[in-house]
Every structure is written in C-alpha cells, then in structure tokens.
Scaffold this motif. Structure first.
Motif, PDB file in Angstrom:
ATOM      1  N   GLY A 158       3.185  10.136 -24.986  1.00 35.11           N
ATOM      2  CA  GLY A 158       2.451  10.846 -23.831  1.00 35.11           C
ATOM      3  C   GLY A 158       3.053  10.774 -22.633  1.00 35.11           C
ATOM      4  O   GLY A 158       3.763  10.024 -22.377  1.00 35.11           O
ATOM      5  N   HIS A 159       2.795  11.726 -21.782  1.00 34.22           N
ATOM      6  CA  HIS A 159       3.182  11.908 -20.737  1.00 34.22           C
ATOM      7  C   HIS A 159       3.224  10.730 -19.828  1.00 34.22           C
ATOM      8  O   HIS A 159       4.249  10.196 -19.157  1.00 34.22           O
ATOM      9  CB  HIS A 159       2.701  13.207 -19.710  1.00 34.22           C
ATOM     10  N   PHE A 160       2.070  10.031 -19.893  1.00 35.27           N
ATOM     11  CA  PHE A 160       1.931   8.922 -18.948  1.00 35.27           C
ATOM     12  C   PHE A 160       2.875   7.877 -19.204  1.00 35.27           C
ATOM     13  O   PHE A 160       3.448   7.029 -18.614  1.00 35.27           O
ATOM     14  CB  PHE A 160       0.361   8.295 -18.999  1.00 35.27           C
ATOM     15  N   ARG A 161       3.062   7.640 -20.844  1.00 30.88           N
ATOM     16  CA  ARG A 161       3.691   6.587 -21.274  1.00 30.88           C
ATOM     17  C   ARG A 161       5.185   6.932 -20.891  1.00 30.88           C
ATOM     18  O   ARG A 161       6.036   5.985 -20.410  1.00 30.88           O
ATOM     19  CB  ARG A 161       3.398   6.592 -22.706  1.00 30.88           C
ATOM     20  N   ILE A 162       5.427   8.033 -21.030  1.00 31.16           N
ATOM     21  CA  ILE A 162       7.097   8.510 -20.789  1.00 31.16           C
ATOM     22  C   ILE A 162       7.095   8.260 -19.197  1.00 31.16           C
ATOM     23  O   ILE A 162       8.241   7.698 -19.065  1.00 31.16           O
ATOM     24  CB  ILE A 162       7.092   9.890 -21.120  1.00 31.16           C
ATOM     25  N   LEU A 163       6.339   8.602 -18.341  1.00 31.53           N
ATOM     26  CA  LEU A 163       6.527   8.546 -17.000  1.00 31.53           C
ATOM     27  C   LEU A 163       6.605   7.114 -16.321  1.00 31.53           C
ATOM     28  O   LEU A 163       7.819   6.559 -15.837  1.00 31.53           O
ATOM     29  CB  LEU A 163       5.601   9.270 -16.177  1.00 31.53           C
ATOM     30  N   PHE A 164       5.612   6.506 -17.071  1.00 32.81           N
ATOM     31  CA  PHE A 164       5.524   4.925 -16.472  1.00 32.81           C
ATOM     32  C   PHE A 164       6.451   3.824 -17.305  1.00 32.81           C
ATOM     33  O   PHE A 164       6.696   2.904 -16.775  1.00 32.81           O
ATOM     34  CB  PHE A 164       4.291   4.453 -16.305  1.00 32.81           C
ATOM     35  N   ARG A 165       6.868   4.387 -18.516  1.00 27.05           N
ATOM     36  CA  ARG A 165       7.293   3.203 -19.447  1.00 27.05           C
ATOM     37  C   ARG A 165       8.969   3.524 -19.452  1.00 27.05           C
ATOM     38  O   ARG A 165       9.830   2.646 -19.815  1.00 27.05           O
ATOM     39  CB  ARG A 165       6.883   3.160 -20.884  1.00 27.05           C
ATOM     40  N   HIS A 166       9.255   4.862 -19.224  1.00 24.94           N
ATOM     41  CA  HIS A 166      10.462   5.332 -19.537  1.00 24.94           C
ATOM     42  C   HIS A 166      11.241   5.832 -18.162  1.00 24.94           C
ATOM     43  O   HIS A 166      12.526   5.524 -18.214  1.00 24.94           O
ATOM     44  CB  HIS A 166      10.710   6.310 -20.642  1.00 24.94           C
ATOM     45  N   ILE A 167      10.708   6.479 -17.639  1.00 24.64           N
ATOM     46  CA  ILE A 167      11.324   7.063 -16.324  1.00 24.64           C
ATOM     47  C   ILE A 167      11.369   6.114 -15.134  1.00 24.64           C
ATOM     48  O   ILE A 167      12.392   5.788 -14.631  1.00 24.64           O
ATOM     49  CB  ILE A 167      10.753   8.492 -16.005  1.00 24.64           C
ATOM     50  N   LEU A 168       9.987   5.654 -14.662  1.00 20.33           N
ATOM     51  CA  LEU A 168       9.811   4.844 -13.664  1.00 20.33           C
ATOM     52  C   LEU A 168      11.062   3.522 -13.839  1.00 20.33           C
ATOM     53  O   LEU A 168      11.461   3.190 -12.681  1.00 20.33           O
ATOM     54  CB  LEU A 168       8.551   4.322 -13.364  1.00 20.33           C
ATOM     55  N   VAL A 204       0.876  -1.072  -0.017  1.00 15.72           N
ATOM     56  CA  VAL A 204       0.085   0.056   0.067  1.00 15.72           C
ATOM     57  C   VAL A 204       0.914   1.163  -0.124  1.00 15.72           C
ATOM     58  O   VAL A 204       0.755   2.102  -0.753  1.00 15.72           O
ATOM     59  CB  VAL A 204      -0.924   0.067   1.219  1.00 15.72           C
ATOM     60  N   SER A 205       1.837   1.165   0.898  1.00 19.50           N
ATOM     61  CA  SER A 205       2.706   2.427   1.169  1.00 19.50           C
ATOM     62  C   SER A 205       3.532   2.755  -0.160  1.00 19.50           C
ATOM     63  O   SER A 205       3.532   3.881  -0.583  1.00 19.50           O
ATOM     64  CB  SER A 205       3.381   2.430   2.403  1.00 19.50           C
ATOM     65  N   VAL A 206       4.115   1.713  -0.648  1.00 22.38           N
ATOM     66  CA  VAL A 206       4.818   2.191  -1.541  1.00 22.38           C
ATOM     67  C   VAL A 206       4.173   2.270  -3.201  1.00 22.38           C
ATOM     68  O   VAL A 206       4.628   3.383  -3.712  1.00 22.38           O
ATOM     69  CB  VAL A 206       5.847   0.575  -1.994  1.00 22.38           C
ATOM     70  N   THR A 207       2.904   1.767  -3.212  1.00 17.46           N
ATOM     71  CA  THR A 207       1.991   2.126  -4.303  1.00 17.46           C
ATOM     72  C   THR A 207       1.924   3.597  -4.237  1.00 17.46           C
ATOM     73  O   THR A 207       2.103   4.392  -5.199  1.00 17.46           O
ATOM     74  CB  THR A 207       0.886   1.310  -4.322  1.00 17.46           C
ATOM     75  N   ILE A 208       1.292   4.186  -3.035  1.00 19.48           N
ATOM     76  CA  ILE A 208       0.987   5.611  -3.176  1.00 19.48           C
ATOM     77  C   ILE A 208       2.261   6.075  -3.278  1.00 19.48           C
ATOM     78  O   ILE A 208       2.340   7.304  -3.826  1.00 19.48           O
ATOM     79  CB  ILE A 208       0.270   5.689  -1.560  1.00 19.48           C
ATOM     80  N   GLY A 209       3.348   5.995  -2.400  1.00 27.54           N
ATOM     81  CA  GLY A 209       4.375   6.775  -2.472  1.00 27.54           C
ATOM     82  C   GLY A 209       5.026   7.017  -3.880  1.00 27.54           C
ATOM     83  O   GLY A 209       5.452   8.078  -4.521  1.00 27.54           O
ATOM     84  N   VAL A 210       5.049   5.675  -4.509  1.00 28.72           N
ATOM     85  CA  VAL A 210       5.828   5.856  -6.127  1.00 28.72           C
ATOM     86  C   VAL A 210       5.083   6.678  -6.952  1.00 28.72           C
ATOM     87  O   VAL A 210       5.395   7.696  -7.617  1.00 28.72           O
ATOM     88  CB  VAL A 210       5.749   4.535  -6.477  1.00 28.72           C
ATOM     89  N   CYS A 211       3.763   6.476  -6.860  1.00 27.67           N
ATOM     90  CA  CYS A 211       2.749   7.371  -7.760  1.00 27.67           C
ATOM     91  C   CYS A 211       2.785   8.777  -7.602  1.00 27.67           C
ATOM     92  O   CYS A 211       3.024   9.850  -8.566  1.00 27.67           O
ATOM     93  CB  CYS A 211       1.276   6.789  -7.976  1.00 27.67           C
ATOM     94  N   TRP A 212       2.621   8.959  -6.154  1.00 24.58           N
ATOM     95  CA  TRP A 212       2.714  10.386  -5.738  1.00 24.58           C
ATOM     96  C   TRP A 212       4.151  11.026  -6.110  1.00 24.58           C
ATOM     97  O   TRP A 212       4.231  12.249  -6.502  1.00 24.58           O
ATOM     98  CB  TRP A 212       2.465  10.548  -4.260  1.00 24.58           C
ATOM     99  N   GLY A 213       5.014  10.655  -5.679  1.00 26.69           N
ATOM    100  CA  GLY A 213       6.535  10.948  -5.984  1.00 26.69           C
ATOM    101  C   GLY A 213       6.831  11.155  -7.351  1.00 26.69           C
ATOM    102  O   GLY A 213       7.400  12.099  -8.003  1.00 26.69           O
ATOM    103  N   ALA A 214       6.369  10.216  -8.514  1.00 21.65           N
ATOM    104  CA  ALA A 214       6.446  10.200  -9.619  1.00 21.65           C
ATOM    105  C   ALA A 214       5.850  11.305 -10.439  1.00 21.65           C
ATOM    106  O   ALA A 214       6.413  12.191 -11.080  1.00 21.65           O
ATOM    107  CB  ALA A 214       6.284   9.024 -10.384  1.00 21.65           C
ATOM    108  N   LEU A 215       4.585  11.587  -9.903  1.00 18.64           N
ATOM    109  CA  LEU A 215       3.554  12.432 -10.659  1.00 18.64           C
ATOM    110  C   LEU A 215       4.384  13.972 -10.149  1.00 18.64           C
ATOM    111  O   LEU A 215       4.629  14.755 -11.098  1.00 18.64           O
ATOM    112  CB  LEU A 215       2.274  12.340 -10.071  1.00 18.64           C
ATOM    113  N   SER A 216       4.328  13.929  -8.915  1.00 23.57           N
ATOM    114  CA  SER A 216       5.007  15.278  -8.443  1.00 23.57           C
ATOM    115  C   SER A 216       6.611  15.736  -8.957  1.00 23.57           C
ATOM    116  O   SER A 216       6.622  16.925  -9.621  1.00 23.57           O
ATOM    117  CB  SER A 216       5.416  15.089  -6.963  1.00 23.57           C
TER     118      SER A 216
END
Lengths: 325, 538, 309
Positions: free
Chosen positions: A226-236, A101-113
């Motif tokens: 797309g941003h979403f794709r860049i963030l989750f496929r390339h950066i994360l 739970v905590s890592v999922t929230i944390g990763v999404c929050w931190g990545a978006l931010s």
C-alpha cells in the motif's frame, strides 16, 4: 536493500541502540543532556538548594561570579545561576514541544506532497508558499490577543487540578509559580508550531521525491504494498538523516524566537525568564557584564551541541546500511 | 589534507579583511565631517514627515527646527530667554492677551522669497482648518476663536485671533493671558509655511502634497534640505538666504535615524557620530569608566509614570492608588535601574519659577495601613492586575515595581509586553489595568503636564476626572500674574497627587554622548539646541 | 515544459491573490491603526477627518476592492506611517539595500557552508568532522544579535577598520560586517544540511560500490554524490534567500541598515495597510520565484524525477 527494513522491528531497534551506545560523541551528549535537564527541572523546584530566581537585591546588582553567587548577579541583583536553571526549564519545554509539533506537521505534509506529486503536490506546496509569505508578526499579535483569556483559564484549571481542595493560598501560589510560566506559553506553542514547519516540509518533500523514484520503491510497489506502507516504512526511513538534522536545527531557532515573541507579549511573562530572554538581556550588557551573556549562552550552546551530536549519532544508528561500514 | 583545507579556508575568509588593512589609515567619519563643518547627529527614528503641521513628535522637531524658524528663537544656553527669530521684536498689552510681532525685514525663505506675516496667517489657517485635520492643532487653541474654528463651530477664519497688519507685522489675539507665549512660539506648530510653495503643489487643505519633499521643500531656517533617504539619513546644508546666515557655524547636518541605541552608541565610539540621541542606562557605567569625556547627563522636562485605569474596581479607591505609590522606592529605581534619572516627588519637574509640592514618598508602613483600610489587609483578595509595557527597555523597571509591590503589599502584578499599536489602543479604550508610560513637555509651562488630566483630553486615559481640579486649572489660565498662576497650579497638582490616577516614578535625564569638538551646545531643559549657534572646532 | 511554466505562473497569481486577501483582513483585525497610534493622541474630531481623507471610513468591502485594484496596477498606494510617501518609493529605496546584503550574505554562506558540510561528510566521525560541525554549531547557537554587536565592536570601535553602522552603496566595507553576520548563521545551517544530505547519498549502494573499489577521494565524492547530497540544502536555500532579501530585522537594527525589514515591522506596529500589503506582495512574489527555481534545480539535481515527467 528494502528487505533490511522489512526485518522484524525489535532487532532493528536493538541494533540501533547498540550502535548508539558505541558512538562516544552520542553517549557523552546523552549524559550532558540528562545532566542539564535534571538540573533545570529538579533544582528550581526545591527552594533552598538554589536561590529564588525572582528575588531582587538591587544593591548587589551586576556582581561578577563569586562564591556566594556562582554565576554572578544580573541588573536587578538576581542570582544568575537560579535564573539560568529555571529559564532552562521553559526553554527546553519550548524547544521540544514546538519542534515536535512543527516537525510532525512538516514531515507529514512534505512526505504526502512529495509522494503524491501532481495536482496534490501543487496545491499543498502553494499553501506552503502562502504561509511562507504571510506576515508572521501580525498573526502572532492577533493570536496573543485572542488566546490571552484562554491561558489564564488554563492556568486556573491546572492549578486547581494540582492543589487539594481547601488548601491554603500559599500552596496555590507555589503551584502557580510552577504552572503559570508553562501555561502562558500555549499560544506560543500554537503560533510557532503552526508556522515553522514550512522549511521542514520542503526539505522532506525534496528528499521523498528523489527516493520515491529509486528502484527499491518501484520494487515495493510492484509487490503490491500500500501507498501508506511504502511511504512510511520504506521512503521516510531513508530521509531520516536530513529530518533529524533539521529538527536539531529547529530547536535553537524556536528557543530564540520565543524571546523575540515574548517582547510582543506572546512568550514568557516577567519575572519568569528563559534562555532566549537571558541571552537577549545579556547581549545588551556584554561589554560591561560579560557573564550575563556567558552563562546563559553556555547552557544554551551545551544543550544544542549535545542535541546535535546525539542527532548525528541517532542518524548513524538508525541507518541500517551503516552497520556494514 | 586537513591543514591544507583549513589554510585555504582561512585565507578565503581573511582575504577581504587583509585587503581592507591597506585602507585602514583613512581618517574617521567624524574627523572628515568636522573638517567639512558637517555635524553628524544620531536622531533615533525616521521622521513621519517634515511638514511640521503633520507631525507631533520630538524626532521630527529636531530636523524641522533646522529647516524652519518660529517667531522667537531658542537661546543656545538659557531656557527662559526669548531671542529674535523670524520676528525681530515683539510687545504685548497689559494683560498679555494681545501680542504684536514685527518680522525680520531681511527674513527670506530658502528660495529667496521674503517671509511675510501672511505666511504665518496662512500656516495657522491651514493647521486649524477642520478639513486639513492637523493632528496637533490644539497647540494653537490659545488664539481667540481657534478652537471653535478647528471644531467647525465658526467657518470664518477672520474671526480667529491672528492678523497680518502689514507684510511684516503679525498681530495675535489670545483667549486668555499667556505670559509664556514667546516660549510657546518656539514649538513647530507655531512656525510659518511658504504659502507660495504649498499652494503650488495643491490646495491649502490637502493633507500631504509634494511641497514638503525634495526638491520642492522651502524653509526659513538656518538650513535647507538636500537629501532624504528613509532609515538612512537626512542631510541639510547651509541656507544662504537665512536672515542670520552670517552667524551660522555649520555647513550642514546629517541626521541618522538609528533606532537601536546600542548601535548608535557603538557608532559614536567608532567615530561615526558627533552626538547620540540616547545612551542606554546599562552602558552609562562603562562609558563613565572608559570615555568619560563624551558623557552628558542633563535634566529634561519629562516624567515616567504608571497610568492606572481608575474604572477598575480596586483602583477606583484612592487609598489603593496611594498605597501603590507609597511602596514605589523611587530612590532605588533611579539609583539602580533608570540610572541618572531623578526620583519624582510630583508629576511636573521643576521648571522656571514653578516647583510643585513634594508629595510622593516611600512609606510601606502607611501603604499597608491604607490597603487594609481599603479592604485588602495583607493584600488578601487583591485582584491580579496586568501592567502593560511596550518596549523591552521598560522591562527592568516594571520587574522592579512588580517585586516592590509583592514585597511590601503582598500583591501580585503581571507584566504584559505589547506591540505599540495594541499598547496604545488598550489604553485609549480603557481596556487595561495599569501601564508604564512617560510624558515629555512641549514647552516650559506646567500646563503641558497638568492639562492632560482634564476630562476629554486624548492622553488622559485613566478614567479619572475631578471638577475641582478642572476649575483650578481654568482659574489659573485666566491669571496674568505669574505668582497667582503658579499658586493655583501648585494647588491643582497637589490635588492630583492626592488622587493619584497616575503614579509618577522618575523625571527624565537626557543621557547621551557628545564629542568635545562640538561647540555652542549647552544643557537645555527642552533639549532644543538651536542648530544655527553650533560650530565645530578641533 | 511551457505548459508547466504557464501552470506555475497561474498558480503564482492565485497564491498572491489569497495572500492579499488573508493579509488584508489580518491587518483590519489589528488593534490600533495608523492614526490611533500616535505618541500624543490625536483628538477624535481630527482623527475622523484624517481617516476620511484616506478613505479609511469607507466600508471594508470598498477598501478591499480599492486596495486590490491599486495592487493590480502595481501601485500599493500611499504609506500612512510615513504619511503621503508612495510605497513604491519607499520599497525602491530599501529593496536594493536588502538585495545587495542578501546576495553578499548568501555568497558567504554558500562558500562557507557547503564545502564545510562536504568535508565533514567525507571524513565522517573524525576529528575533522567534529571540528567542522562544532564550528557550525557555534554559528547556530550564537544568535545574530550577539555576533553582530561583537563584530561591530571589534572591527568598529576597537580596530577602527570597518564602520559599526550605516550603508554606503559605493563602499563595500560598510556592508561587510552585516553580510558576514548574516552569512555565518546561514552558512552554519547550510553546512549541517549538506552534511546530512551527503551522508544519505554516501550510504547508498552505488557510492558504496565505488568506495569498495578504492576510490574514496574528495574528487570522487564531489563528482558522484554532491548532486544528490545538496538537495536538502537547496530546499533550504530558496526560502532562506527570499527571506533575507526581503529584509532581516535583526541585522538592520544592529547595523542601522536602511533595508526592508524595519519598514515592515514599523508599518505593522501602526497598521499601515498599503505598506504592509506592498511588502507582503513583494515577499510573496520572491517566495514563489524562489520555490519555483528550487524545484527546477531539484529536477536538475535529480535526473530520475525528470525522466518520469
């Protein structure tokens, strides 16, 4: 460099599993973990293999390890082996669920931010600041009070689900003994999950910020992805290392936090136990009865060692570039 | 590369310790303190205040008794003896409702001002004044008119039974015979206040003013306050103005508020304390084996019990309450869990001439029959109740009870850990099923235990009351003949133990550590060791 | 840059305001209360008087604005647990203890953790890596409430080298054990994070090029990759440091240290609002500063970010 991760996923995963299988430390870790989890889940379920973990035998309290009690007995004469195994079930559940739970929230929050930057980043990070400084203890006390009635409802519901209609009260008791320790933990999952993602989010944000400025991201952007794709496929994927490591670091933290919170009424209720509680009880008695501390710590530490080396192996395996090393 | 890195690393870690090795031959803290005549005392927690009219606790009492002195002083070795304190002598009328105390002519506050009877009148006026709202004012209700004044029913303090006949004569008029008044005045609620200092920093009815902190505080006890650091230590030094200063054996005392009893024990064994506040029961065996010369196990007027909420349907039936009590194996609990504690046979521990009827026993057979009679044969249909505990240390005892009730009555009890605030508020609002609790007596008389269970007492919290019980206590209070009093109290307590709104488990034992160089320290039921009589000798 | 600074300052004020409001109402929701939690119950008529004396009988709105006004003036008011003592007095006694302990522990943690992590990353998947990480895992798996008592027992009771409890600002030996206990655990976290961060950098192209040219020495590694490699560790250090210097309950309990942590826990137990709010505001300020500095450090460590702003 970015084209590597654009290749088909199946071969990437196959490669990863292959690489993982070649990592000796990781393979050993998988075996150790499987062994511990199997022992904790299976053995306490069937009575007769090991003793009833809650059965007290006061005259035989504080006995050292022997043939009849492999790990000795505790201050109430209960079998430590059984308590370590049945406590492990709870600790592993707590560790995995709350960390997830905590890592999922944390990763999404931190990545978006980190990716969004600017005002969004500022707002999201100030929320993190507020949550950091909020008195966790008060939140825990209030959550415990509010969610208390809910958990007993939940226990009843789950027990009712699993027991056939019109069954004997004895079977209800047996199911209850299985279900109750876990359902009473729901407020704990919520409390820890909701408030322990802060550091993960800051770490992920820092990583994302540093990677988002690298050439391959600019390249992907200029390709019109797309941003979403860049963030989750390339950066994360490139921040996976620190995420995996911090995840494996969160697990011991929440397992021990569970013990602390149980003294405030939010964790496991006696007579059920967990590794955290056993270690805590053992710590107070370590001079007179060291085995009370030793065996729970041994299981706790083995699990975490294995998880860490597995995490490191996983990181290496998922790092597409390490293949060329 | 590898060995070099580790060697450097090791050196880095070890450097501070190597440096320290040079200085390790210095004498230990207790040895130095012994040489200087300073007693180092573990005192468990930070006092809430040192103004003795603002507090209710035992922790505070330890420090306050070093700074202040009541009319009658504690005897270092006898519980029932009353020796002169701030009063040199006293007498009472035949029915023990009128008392006259003659103060020490040499009695002085630590600033040299004489201690007068007016300081006592002032103190009692302040504690009882409704605007001051002293939390423990009820300890003075023994004075005639005190309760009415405290509750605002009368506003003229001269109607309260306390009067300064002259500077050194204090006259008390009581609402009922109180043969144990000398013992009562040893409690800090009866101590005087330095009127001249209190009024210098505020009005009499101001709750907290700077008079009770450094450097202003002034006392009439053997010591005076010299340092106060929160959660660190409180230091008191010899008060040269004390009337009996020549007899004081210590130059000073340091009270350490060590919350964690394991830390306190470690500190003692490392030579940092002369005595500890408590020894955790899991360490008793280890200490007995390794350091038996330090171990002290002494009876203490206190009882641990389970409080029941008798407004809960199942608990409203006395047969159920008795069944629960009959299945508590108190012998086993005291032998294996609360080591050194004494199995309770009634609520009040034996004190002086009072010994209650031994009513509590272990009889699962009878318990099962009672439970079946009450409508729960073999525990069938018995609700699942929660037992509140507030400290991790209470957990083992609660688990043992849980197992005993499951084994003998086939009923399940949940154990609910709680933080202190929730624990107290749940009980005061009767929003609980059962709770693990304890009570320490304030003075050596059964009323300190029995008065709790009257209706309206803030510590009752069971929902239980009984007219006959109340009238027995009232009747006893009016008797000045000790034998008649005791007989009535015994009768009341028997009634209480038949009804069992509470299930006494054990009587406290003070388990603690004391270094042999501390002299003049004897076992005392109330554990109030008069600091002035203690000395340190190698 | 100046605009940035002012912006962060205003954001900080807003964070503190939200923090105050949320905490205030959380405290109001707590069961019990400062004069309801006495071991011996205070009679109703007396409790009402006491609460009136401290203004606790007034409407919550009034209490809220009074408390807010107090804090704006920098004075949280009077503690209700240690009745009548000023919160500022309590904090000014306890904070230096926590601060000194925190600095000592952080120094130990950084001196231990970062080199360990760098070395482990440098010799990845070798015996050196495994032993360094096993050491770190020991620090992570054995909680402070076990290591602390073990150290105190060993160095205090058995060897009589260091005090097992207490705090003496003039004698560094009294804070060596607590700082070590705290530092070991934090250092263990740091080393794991440093290793992970370093590995991310090491697998990037420019380092791989450097390596291919045959420059694989530790010095090269530190010169080229340490900057980027300690980013995760730095993100961890900020809040961790703020947390440590605002009090660590376990360490304070195990070593009887007069720091902020125990005051905080105790005041929550009895719902001592001025003390809780004072501590929370202090901690909030520290967190804001720590995270601000971490962000600045991040900019410095990562020049690319700077260029874009």
């Amino acid at each position: 460099m970015s084209d590597v991760s654009l290749e088909s996923n199946s071969s990437l995963w196959k490669d990863a599993v292959h690489r993982l299988a070649r990592n000796r430390a990781a393979v050993i870790s998988v075996f150790v973990l499987a062994l511990i989890i199997a022992a904790c889940v299976i053995l306490p379920t069937f009575h007769g293999i090991i003793r009833n973990p809650d059965l007290q035998d006061l005259p035989n309290k504080n006995m050292g390890p022997s043939f009849s009690y492999w790990f000795g007995t505790d201050h109430l004469g209960r079998d430590i082996l059984s308590r370590v195994l049945s406590g492990g079930r709870i600790s592993i559940a707590v560790g995995l669920i709350t960390t997830l739970v905590s890592v999922t929230i944390g990763v999404c929050w931190g990545a978006l931010s980190g990716y969004a930057g600017g005002k969004t980043d500022a707002v999201m990070m100030r929320i993190v600041d507020i949550l950091y400084a909020l008195p966790f203890l008060i939140v825990v006390i209030l959550l415990g009070k509010t969610l208390e009635p809910l958990t007993s409802q939940l226990t009843k519901g789950v027990v009712g689900w699993f027991s056939p209609p019109g069954s004997l009260s004895a079977s209800i008791n047996k199911t209850t003994a299985w279900v109750e320790p876990i359902t009473t933990l729901v407020p704990l999952f919520i409390a820890i999950g909701a408030l322990s993602w802060l550091t993960v989010s800051r770490i992920v944000r820092a990583q994302v910020q540093s990677i988002a400025k690298q050439e391959f991201v600019e390249a992907a952007r200029s390709l019109g992805l797309g941003h979403f794709r860049i963030l989750f496929r390339h950066i994360l994927p490139n921040t996976l290392g620190p995420i995996i490591v911090y995840t494996t670091l969160t697990i011991p933290g929440v397992m021990l936090l569970e013990a602390t919170l149980s003294f405030l009424g939010l964790g496991v209720k006696p007579p059920y136990s967990s590794w955290g509680i056993l270690i805590d009880e053992g710590a107070n008695r370590m001079l007179s009865n060291p085995w009370l501390l030793f065996f729970p710590t041994l299981f706790f530490a083995s699990t975490l060692f294995a998880l860490n080396f597995l995490g490191d192996g996983l990181r290496d395996a998922l790092d597409p570039k390490s293949a060329k090393d | 590369m590898f060995p070099r890195v580790t060697f450097r690393g090791l050196l880095l870690i070890a450097a501070p310790f190597l440096l320290l090795l040079g200085s390790c031959q210095k004498e230990s803290q207790v040895d130095r303190a012994t040489r200087e005549g300073i007693l180092l005392v573990g005192n468990s927690a930070e006092p809430k205040a040192l103004d003795h009219q603002l507090v209710t606790g035992v922790i505070e009492s330890k420090i306050i008794t070093s700074l202040f002195e009541g009319l009658v002083a504690d005897d270092p070795s006898r519980d029932d003896a009353a020796i002169p304190g701030a009063a040199a002598s006293w007498e009472h009328n035949e029915d023990m409702t009128g008392w006259v105390f003659r103060l020490q002519p040499q009695g002085k506050w630590s600033d040299g001002t004489p201690v007068t009877a007016h300081d006592f009148v002032f103190a009692y006026n302040r504690l009882l004044h409704p605007d001051f709202a002293g939390p423990y004012a009820e300890m003075l209700y023994f004075l005639e008119g005190a309760e009415a004044f405290n509750k605002g029913k009368i506003t003229d303090f001269s109607q309260v039974g306390v009067k300064a006949v002259d500077d050194f004569t204090l006259q008390l008029k009581l609402r009922e015979p109180v043969p144990y008044l000398p013992s009562l005045t040893r409690h800090y609620t009866w101590f005087p206040l330095p009127q001249h200092v209190v009024l210098q920093f505020g009005r009499m009815t101001d709750r907290f003013t700077k008079w009770s902190v450094l450097p202003n505080i002034v006392g009439n006890g053997p010591f005076k306050l010299t340092e106060w650091r929160f959660h660190d230590f409180i230091e008191v030094k010899r008060n040269t103005h004390y009337w009996n200063a020549a007899q004081v054996g210590l130059n000073g005392i340091r009270f350490y508020p060590v919350e964690n009893p394991y830390t306190e024990t470690r500190a003692f064994l490392s030579g940092q304390l002369h005595t500890t506040y408590q020894l955790p029961s899991d360490l008793i065996r280890t200490v007995k084996k390794n350091d038996p010369e330090f171990l002290r196990q002494e009876p203490y007027v206190g009882t641990t019990f389970i409080r029941l909420n008798t407004t809960r349907p199942a608990f409203s039936d006395p047969r159920v309450r008795q069944a629960l009590s009959l299945t508590i194996d108190r012998g086993q609990i005291c032998e294996h869990i609360m080591e050194g504690f004494i199995p309770a046979t009634s609520l009040t521990p034996k004190m002086g001439s009072y010994e209650p009827e031994a009513k509590l026993r272990f009889d699962p057979e009878r318990a099962r029959a009672l439970l079946a009679e009450a409508g729960y044969p073999n525990g069938d249909g018995f609700p699942v109740f929660s037992m509140l505990i507030s400290r991790p240390a209470a957990r083992a005892g609660a688990e043992a009870l849980q197992a005993m009730w499951l084994k003998h009555l086939n009923i399940r009890i949940n154990i609910q850990n709680m933080d202190w605030g929730s624990y107290i508020s749940a009980q005061q609002s009767l929003n609980f099923d059962m709770a693990s609790a304890g009570w320490i007596g304030d003075y050596l008389d059964p009323t300190t235990f029995l008065n709790i269970w009257t209706p309206g007492n803030g510590n009752n919290n069971t929902g239980w009351s009984d007219l006959q019980y109340d009238s027995l206590l009232r009747a006893a209070a009016l008797k000045s003949n000790p034998a008649e009093r005791t007989a009535l109290f015994r009768e009341a307590e028997s009634l209480l133990m038949d009804a069992q709104p509470i299930l006494p488990v054990s009587h406290y034992t003070r388990n603690y550590l004391l270094r042999p160089e501390v002299k003049g320290w004897h076992p005392l039921l109330l554990d109030n060791h008069p600091w002035g009589a203690i000395r340190l000798e190698r | 840059m100046l605009a940035n600074l002012i912006g962060r300052f205003l954001q900080g004020i807003f964070v503190l305001f939200v923090l105050f409001t949320v905490t205030f109402f959380l405290i109001k929701a707590l069961p019990g209360g400062p004069f309801k939690s006495a071991e011996k119950a205070i009679p109703e008529h007396i409790r009402a008087k006491i609460e009136a004396y401290y203004g606790l009988d007034q409407p919550v709105r009034v209490q809220y604005f009074r408390q807010l006004g107090n804090l704006v003036q920098g004075d949280p008011g009077l503690s209700l647990r240690l009745e009548g003592r000023e919160v500022t007095e309590i904090i000014s006694q306890a904070f230096p203890v926590s601060l000194r302990l925190g600095i000592a522990a952080m120094t130990i943690a950084m001196c231990l953790g970062i080199p360990l992590g760098v070395v482990a990353a440098w010799r990845k998947n070798t015996l050196m890596d495994y032993s360094a990480m096993a050491l770190a895992m020991v620090g992570i798996c054995i909680p402070a409430f076990v290591i602390g008592p073990l150290l105190a027992d060993q160095f205090g009771r058995r060897m009589n080298l260091l005090p097992a409890m207490g705090w003496d600002p003039t004698d560094p030996s009294s804070w060596m054990l607590p700082a070590l206990t705290l530092g070991l655990a934090t250092g263990a976290y740091l080393s794991r994070l440093t290793r992970a961060g370093m590995l991310e950098i090491l697998s990037q192209d420019y380092i791989r090029t450097a390596k291919a040219k045959g420059v694989g020495s530790l010095r090269m590694l530190i010169r080229h990759s340490l900057r980027g490699g300690i980013i995760p560790a730095v993100a961890f250090i900020g809040p961790a440091f703020a947390g440590i210097i605002s009090g660590s309950v376990v360490i304070e309990s195990v070593f009887a240290m007069p720091g902020l942590g125990l005051h905080f826990i105790k005041s929550i137990e009895v719902g001592d609002a001025p003390m809780i709010l004072g501590s929370v505001m202090l901690y909030g300020t520290l967190i804001i500063i720590a995270n601000f500095l971490t962000d600045l450090l991040g900019l410095w460590l990562n020049p690319r970010l700077r260029a874009s702003r």
